[in-house]
Design a protein around this motif. Structure first.
Motif, PDB file in Angstrom:
ATOM      1  N   ARG A   1      -7.778  18.364   6.188  1.00  0.00           N
ATOM      2  CA  ARG A   1      -7.554  19.130   4.956  1.00  0.00           C
ATOM      3  C   ARG A   1      -6.614  20.302   5.203  1.00  0.00           C
ATOM      4  O   ARG A   1      -5.784  20.627   4.350  1.00  0.00           O
ATOM      5  CB  ARG A   1      -8.891  19.644   4.401  1.00  0.00           C
ATOM      6  CG  ARG A   1      -9.655  18.612   3.600  1.00  0.00           C
ATOM      7  CD  ARG A   1     -11.005  19.162   3.177  1.00  0.00           C
ATOM      8  NE  ARG A   1     -10.902  20.415   2.427  1.00  0.00           N
ATOM      9  CZ  ARG A   1     -10.669  20.494   1.111  1.00  0.00           C
ATOM     10  NH1 ARG A   1     -10.504  19.395   0.398  1.00  0.00           N
ATOM     11  NH2 ARG A   1     -10.608  21.663   0.521  1.00  0.00           N
ATOM     12  N   ARG A   2      -6.749  20.970   6.353  1.00  0.00           N
ATOM     13  CA  ARG A   2      -5.860  22.101   6.670  1.00  0.00           C
ATOM     14  C   ARG A   2      -4.402  21.633   6.721  1.00  0.00           C
ATOM     15  O   ARG A   2      -3.515  22.276   6.165  1.00  0.00           O
ATOM     16  CB  ARG A   2      -6.258  22.727   7.999  1.00  0.00           C
ATOM     17  CG  ARG A   2      -7.649  23.356   8.007  1.00  0.00           C
ATOM     18  CD  ARG A   2      -7.652  24.668   7.253  1.00  0.00           C
ATOM     19  NE  ARG A   2      -8.940  25.338   7.312  1.00  0.00           N
ATOM     20  CZ  ARG A   2      -9.152  26.585   6.895  1.00  0.00           C
ATOM     21  NH1 ARG A   2      -8.159  27.279   6.363  1.00  0.00           N
ATOM     22  NH2 ARG A   2     -10.343  27.131   6.973  1.00  0.00           N
ATOM     23  N   TRP A   3      -4.165  20.503   7.419  1.00  0.00           N
ATOM     24  CA  TRP A   3      -2.806  19.947   7.475  1.00  0.00           C
ATOM     25  C   TRP A   3      -2.325  19.573   6.075  1.00  0.00           C
ATOM     26  O   TRP A   3      -1.190  19.843   5.681  1.00  0.00           O
ATOM     27  CB  TRP A   3      -2.778  18.684   8.348  1.00  0.00           C
ATOM     28  CG  TRP A   3      -2.765  18.945   9.815  1.00  0.00           C
ATOM     29  CD1 TRP A   3      -3.802  18.768  10.686  1.00  0.00           C
ATOM     30  CD2 TRP A   3      -1.655  19.408  10.607  1.00  0.00           C
ATOM     31  NE1 TRP A   3      -3.408  19.108  11.956  1.00  0.00           N
ATOM     32  CE2 TRP A   3      -2.100  19.498  11.943  1.00  0.00           C
ATOM     33  CE3 TRP A   3      -0.335  19.754  10.302  1.00  0.00           C
ATOM     34  CZ2 TRP A   3      -1.269  19.921  12.972  1.00  0.00           C
ATOM     35  CZ3 TRP A   3       0.490  20.179  11.331  1.00  0.00           C
ATOM     36  CH2 TRP A   3       0.016  20.260  12.648  1.00  0.00           C
ATOM     37  N   HIS A   4      -3.197  18.896   5.340  1.00  0.00           N
ATOM     38  CA  HIS A   4      -2.817  18.349   4.044  1.00  0.00           C
ATOM     39  C   HIS A   4      -2.475  19.468   3.060  1.00  0.00           C
ATOM     40  O   HIS A   4      -1.451  19.413   2.376  1.00  0.00           O
ATOM     41  CB  HIS A   4      -3.968  17.498   3.502  1.00  0.00           C
ATOM     42  CG  HIS A   4      -3.537  16.417   2.561  1.00  0.00           C
ATOM     43  ND1 HIS A   4      -2.887  15.287   2.977  1.00  0.00           N
ATOM     44  CD2 HIS A   4      -3.672  16.287   1.214  1.00  0.00           C
ATOM     45  CE1 HIS A   4      -2.637  14.504   1.942  1.00  0.00           C
ATOM     46  NE2 HIS A   4      -3.095  15.096   0.840  1.00  0.00           N
ATOM     47  N   LEU A   5      -3.330  20.487   3.009  1.00  0.00           N
ATOM     48  CA  LEU A   5      -3.128  21.539   2.009  1.00  0.00           C
ATOM     49  C   LEU A   5      -1.987  22.477   2.397  1.00  0.00           C
ATOM     50  O   LEU A   5      -1.363  23.086   1.534  1.00  0.00           O
ATOM     51  CB  LEU A   5      -4.435  22.294   1.766  1.00  0.00           C
ATOM     52  CG  LEU A   5      -5.563  21.394   1.211  1.00  0.00           C
ATOM     53  CD1 LEU A   5      -6.866  22.165   1.069  1.00  0.00           C
ATOM     54  CD2 LEU A   5      -5.170  20.777  -0.124  1.00  0.00           C
TER      55      LEU A   5
ATOM     56  N   GLU B   1      -4.867  28.463   3.195  1.00  0.00           N
ATOM     57  CA  GLU B   1      -6.051  28.711   2.357  1.00  0.00           C
ATOM     58  C   GLU B   1      -5.846  29.939   1.471  1.00  0.00           C
ATOM     59  O   GLU B   1      -6.110  29.892   0.264  1.00  0.00           O
ATOM     60  CB  GLU B   1      -7.289  28.911   3.235  1.00  0.00           C
ATOM     61  CG  GLU B   1      -8.524  29.229   2.400  1.00  0.00           C
ATOM     62  CD  GLU B   1      -9.745  29.584   3.231  1.00  0.00           C
ATOM     63  OE1 GLU B   1      -9.691  29.464   4.468  1.00  0.00           O
ATOM     64  OE2 GLU B   1     -10.750  29.985   2.629  1.00  0.00           O
ATOM     65  N   ALA B   2      -5.365  31.035   2.061  1.00  0.00           N
ATOM     66  CA  ALA B   2      -5.173  32.272   1.294  1.00  0.00           C
ATOM     67  C   ALA B   2      -4.084  32.065   0.243  1.00  0.00           C
ATOM     68  O   ALA B   2      -4.192  32.572  -0.881  1.00  0.00           O
ATOM     69  CB  ALA B   2      -4.804  33.416   2.225  1.00  0.00           C
TER      70      ALA B   2
ATOM     71  N   GLY C   1     -14.289  24.575  10.625  1.00  0.00           N
ATOM     72  CA  GLY C   1     -12.980  24.995  10.129  1.00  0.00           C
ATOM     73  C   GLY C   1     -12.718  24.624   8.686  1.00  0.00           C
ATOM     74  O   GLY C   1     -11.566  24.574   8.253  1.00  0.00           O
ATOM     75  N   TYR C   2     -13.783  24.364   7.912  1.00  0.00           N
ATOM     76  CA  TYR C   2     -13.576  24.152   6.473  1.00  0.00           C
ATOM     77  C   TYR C   2     -13.136  25.457   5.827  1.00  0.00           C
ATOM     78  O   TYR C   2     -13.481  26.542   6.294  1.00  0.00           O
ATOM     79  CB  TYR C   2     -14.872  23.679   5.803  1.00  0.00           C
ATOM     80  CG  TYR C   2     -15.158  22.229   6.073  1.00  0.00           C
ATOM     81  CD1 TYR C   2     -14.599  21.246   5.271  1.00  0.00           C
ATOM     82  CD2 TYR C   2     -15.949  21.835   7.138  1.00  0.00           C
ATOM     83  CE1 TYR C   2     -14.826  19.915   5.529  1.00  0.00           C
ATOM     84  CE2 TYR C   2     -16.190  20.496   7.398  1.00  0.00           C
ATOM     85  CZ  TYR C   2     -15.625  19.543   6.586  1.00  0.00           C
ATOM     86  OH  TYR C   2     -15.838  18.226   6.851  1.00  0.00           O
TER      87      TYR C   2
END
Lengths: 237, 249
Positions: free
Chosen positions: A83-87, B38-39, B242-243
């Motif tokens: 998800r980190r890569w994707h977003l 994220e931010a 790490g979510y």
């Protein structure tokens, strides 16, 4: 040996966007397949979970119902990092596309190079272009800078249909966006339908990428890659 | 004879990229950069959308025939099991931290407050969705009763269940804490909340993904920062895997 004429084919904005998007699409496909591994079933409508009827299961394609690690980012199961890569790259892809669209309207790349003219869609013209493709002749000697009709149609489909569809079906899966823009999710027939369309469009994009790479190799890989790096393209004789 | 087939080149190319991505994740700088999205996503989303926008509500007919239970479905904690055997008659919800009037509420107290009923879609981070009906007081009602101090910035939900020996917890900021659809549900689909879905009380924070909807809530703590709490990232899944803390995407 007579030197082949060289023309300036791709502007800086086009070249930059091309490589940023190429990297983004590869990372998004890999991380997207890892995200799919977290729940390898696709449904239509607003809801869909283990007790509901899927129209697609990863298990139909891959043993162990998991997309193998050489196709996914990360290579071992990790939904959070996928998800980190994707977003991250979703942001890169979306804003790069927006910038490219603005630049291409201003520098008339869209109007000049991608506009599909009615006569190009005539069956006789399409058939003639298909024959030229079969003979591995991809450009018009009269106008070597111009894209052929299949190029135009595929680029227009990717830039104006597939990539925007990826972005909007992606947003349609965000619970925050669902509250703010409920019409977006409803437009795609519900959250699980949006997820299914996101996956189908991703597979079409993967298919485009494979055909695109094959044609680059057939058209002369180095000349094509160089033109996308420096802008300069040698007209094949 | 060719040792390098096109297939092996393709696999090596894909493998190389995957290995490169794996290496970036392992480096601290690479991870930091990746986590910056994220931010950006949170700020963008909150900039272009109405902070009070309501999650879509559905009709009874649109509900999932069965609602899957996920994560812990039967907490191992002995104190919890004793409370459960007593039908949660002795259970009390503690509201404390940066509040003017700490609370200790029974289920009967919670049921006596003004209630909200909502049929909403639950979106799991894994990708599945289910539509269910939830019943309970708004979190804002409790916060008004307790009187949040000016220094309070987050609400931390301490839960009875554990994962790998670590207690489950979650947190939200005040935007989501005071949202009208953020409720403390004690009933689901017209019956008392089943244990597998978080009895006696779970959080519904409808504009975020499923892992934010803490089950088995024992205590709600108002805090100024998340730093000192457990792993410091605002939730068990955020700490260990790490979510994203902001699960609106």
């Amino acid at each position: 040996m007579a030197s082949e004429p060289t023309i300036y084919r791709h502007r800086l904005s086009t070249r930059l966007w091309h490589w940023v998007t190429a990297l983004s699409v590869i990372v998004l496909l890999g991380s997207g397949l890892m995200i799919l591994n977290a729940h390898g079933q696709l449904y239509w409508g607003e809801y869909g979970a283990n007790y509901d009827q899927p129209w697609f299961r990863v298990g139909w394609v891959f043993e162990g119902a998991r997309v193998p690690g050489w196709l996914t980012i990360p290579s071992t199961y990790n939904l959070a990092l996928a998800r980190r890569w994707h977003l991250f790259f979703a942001l890169v892809l979306a804003f790069a596309l927006l910038a490219f669209m603005i630049a291409s309207l201003l520098n008339r790349h869209f109007q000049r190079d991608l506009r599909v003219r009615a006569k190009e869609l005539a069956p006789a013209h399409l058939a003639a272009d298909a024959r030229r493709h079969a003979a591995l002749r991809f450009h018009d000697p009269e106008n070597p800078r111009a894209y052929n009709i299949f190029q135009k149609l595929s680029y227009v489909a990717v830039i104006f249909v597939l990539l925007p569809l990826m972005i909007f079906t992606g947003l349609a899966m965000s619970p925050g966006m669902n509250a703010a823009w409920p019409w977006l999710t409803e437009m795609f027939g519900g959250r699980q339908s949006a997820r299914s369309i996101h996956f189908i469009a991703a597979m079409l994009l993967a298919g485009f990428t494979i055909v695109h790479l094959a044609l680059v190799i057939l058209a002369g890989a180095w000349n094509e890659v160089r033109s996308m790096l420096t802008g300069k393209w040698k007209v094949p004789q | 004879m060719s040792l390098i087939t096109r297939r092996s080149l393709l696999v090596a190319g894909a493998g190389g990229l995957v290995a490169g991505c794996d290496a970036i994740e392992r480096s601290e700088a690479g991870r930091d950069l990746l986590f910056k999205a994220e931010a950006v996503n949170r700020s963008l989303q909150r900039a272009i959308t109405d902070r009070g926008a309501l999650a879509r509500q559905f009709s009874e007919a649109e509900m999932s025939p069965r609602f899957r239970a996920n994560g812990t479905i039967f907490p191992a904690d002995e104190t919890y099991r004793t409370l459960m055997r007593g039908n949660f008659a002795d259970w009390r919800l503690v509201v404390d931290g940066l509040v003017a009037r700490p609370l200790k509420l029974s289920l009967a107290d919670l049921r006596a407050l003004p209630q909200r009923v909502q049929i909403t879609r639950h979106d799991c981070v894994e990708g599945w969705s289910a539509i269910g009906k939830w019943h309970g007081p708004k979190l804002s009602t409790l916060l008004d009763l307790a009187g949040l101090k000016d220094t309070a910035r987050y609400l931390v939900f301490h839960c009875a269940d554990t994962l790998g020996g670590r207690p489950y917890y979650e947190s939200v900021d005040l935007i989501d804490a005071f949202h009208p659809q953020t409720i403390l549900a004690w009933a689901m689909n017209n019956r008392t909340l089943p244990v597998e879905h978080g009895a006696p009380l779970r959080l519904r924070v409808e504009r975020q993904l499923g892992y934010k909807h803490a089950k088995y809530i024992m205590r709600i703590e108002a805090v100024a920062a998340l730093d000192g709490i457990h792993g410091g990232k605002g939730g068990l899944w955020e700490d260990i895997a790490g979510y994203e803390w902001y699960a609106g995407i």
